[in-house]
Design a protein around this motif. Structure first.
Motif, PDB file in Angstrom:
ATOM      1  N   ASN A 199       0.832  -1.217   0.000  1.00 37.11           N
ATOM      2  CA  ASN A 199       0.000   0.000   0.000  1.00 37.11           C
ATOM      3  C   ASN A 199       0.861   1.258   0.000  1.00 37.11           C
ATOM      4  O   ASN A 199       0.571   2.222  -0.714  1.00 37.11           O
ATOM      5  CB  ASN A 199      -0.946   0.004   1.197  1.00 37.11           C
ATOM      6  N   THR A 232       3.932   1.526  -1.059  1.00 37.64           N
ATOM      7  CA  THR A 232       4.607   1.639  -2.354  1.00 37.64           C
ATOM      8  C   THR A 232       3.665   2.229  -3.391  1.00 37.64           C
ATOM      9  O   THR A 232       4.049   3.120  -4.167  1.00 37.64           O
ATOM     10  CB  THR A 232       5.112   0.253  -2.812  1.00 37.64           C
ATOM     11  N   GLU A 233       2.419   1.744  -3.400  1.00 35.14           N
ATOM     12  CA  GLU A 233       1.430   2.270  -4.349  1.00 35.14           C
ATOM     13  C   GLU A 233       1.144   3.745  -4.067  1.00 35.14           C
ATOM     14  O   GLU A 233       1.092   4.561  -4.982  1.00 35.14           O
ATOM     15  CB  GLU A 233       0.135   1.458  -4.239  1.00 35.14           C
ATOM     16  N   LYS A 270       3.908   5.909  -5.293  1.00 31.92           N
ATOM     17  CA  LYS A 270       3.864   6.127  -6.736  1.00 31.92           C
ATOM     18  C   LYS A 270       2.864   7.227  -7.072  1.00 31.92           C
ATOM     19  O   LYS A 270       3.141   8.110  -7.888  1.00 31.92           O
ATOM     20  CB  LYS A 270       3.483   4.841  -7.459  1.00 31.92           C
ATOM     21  N   GLU A 271       1.704   7.187  -6.422  1.00 29.57           N
ATOM     22  CA  GLU A 271       0.682   8.209  -6.659  1.00 29.57           C
ATOM     23  C   GLU A 271       1.188   9.581  -6.222  1.00 29.57           C
ATOM     24  O   GLU A 271       0.988  10.584  -6.923  1.00 29.57           O
ATOM     25  CB  GLU A 271      -0.601   7.856  -5.911  1.00 29.57           C
TER      26      GLU A 271
END
Length: 123
Positions: free
Chosen positions: A67, A69-70, A73-74
């Motif tokens: 989560n 990491t995601e 990225k966002e």
């Protein structure tokens, strides 16, 4: 001959006492080993009971890392967009400042003429 027997009895008693002391030490050591073995067994059982919780916590950490990491990225994508918008806003602010400076300088030139004209009207 009696003296020899008495000496032998004393030596025998000393040996018996020494063997008794060593036996007591060995028995005490065996008791300590048995207690330690029992405690180790209890600890192993406790660790086995904790293992499912550790496995679940490990999986939760993996999910949390995924989560994060995601989300990172966002956030990085938004940072790029915001950086571009900031650059545009800075350029517009600089342009507005240039216009303001130009207007201020033109106003500084025009104000004396305006004041002079107003003064002429009042006469």
């Amino acid at each position: 001959y009696l003296e020899l027997i008495k000496t032998f009895q004393k030596l025998f008693q000393k040996s018996r006492d020494k063997v008794g002391e060593e036996k007591a030490r060995y028995v005490n050591g065996l008791n300590k080993l048995a207690e330690t073995e029992e405690q180790v067994g209890k600890m192993q059982a406790h660790l086995k009971s904790l293992q499912p919780g550790l496995i679940k916590a490990k999986e939760d950490v993996k999910v949390a890392i995924a989560n994060i990491t995601e989300s990172k990225k966002e956030v990085d994508a938004q940072r790029v967009v915001i950086s571009g918008e900031e650059k545009i806003a800075t350029e517009k602010a600089n342009a507005a400042k240039a216009i303001e400076d130009k207007c201020t300088s033109e106003l500084a030139v025009a104000m004396p003429a305006l004041n002079k004209a107003l003064g002429a009207l009042k006469v």
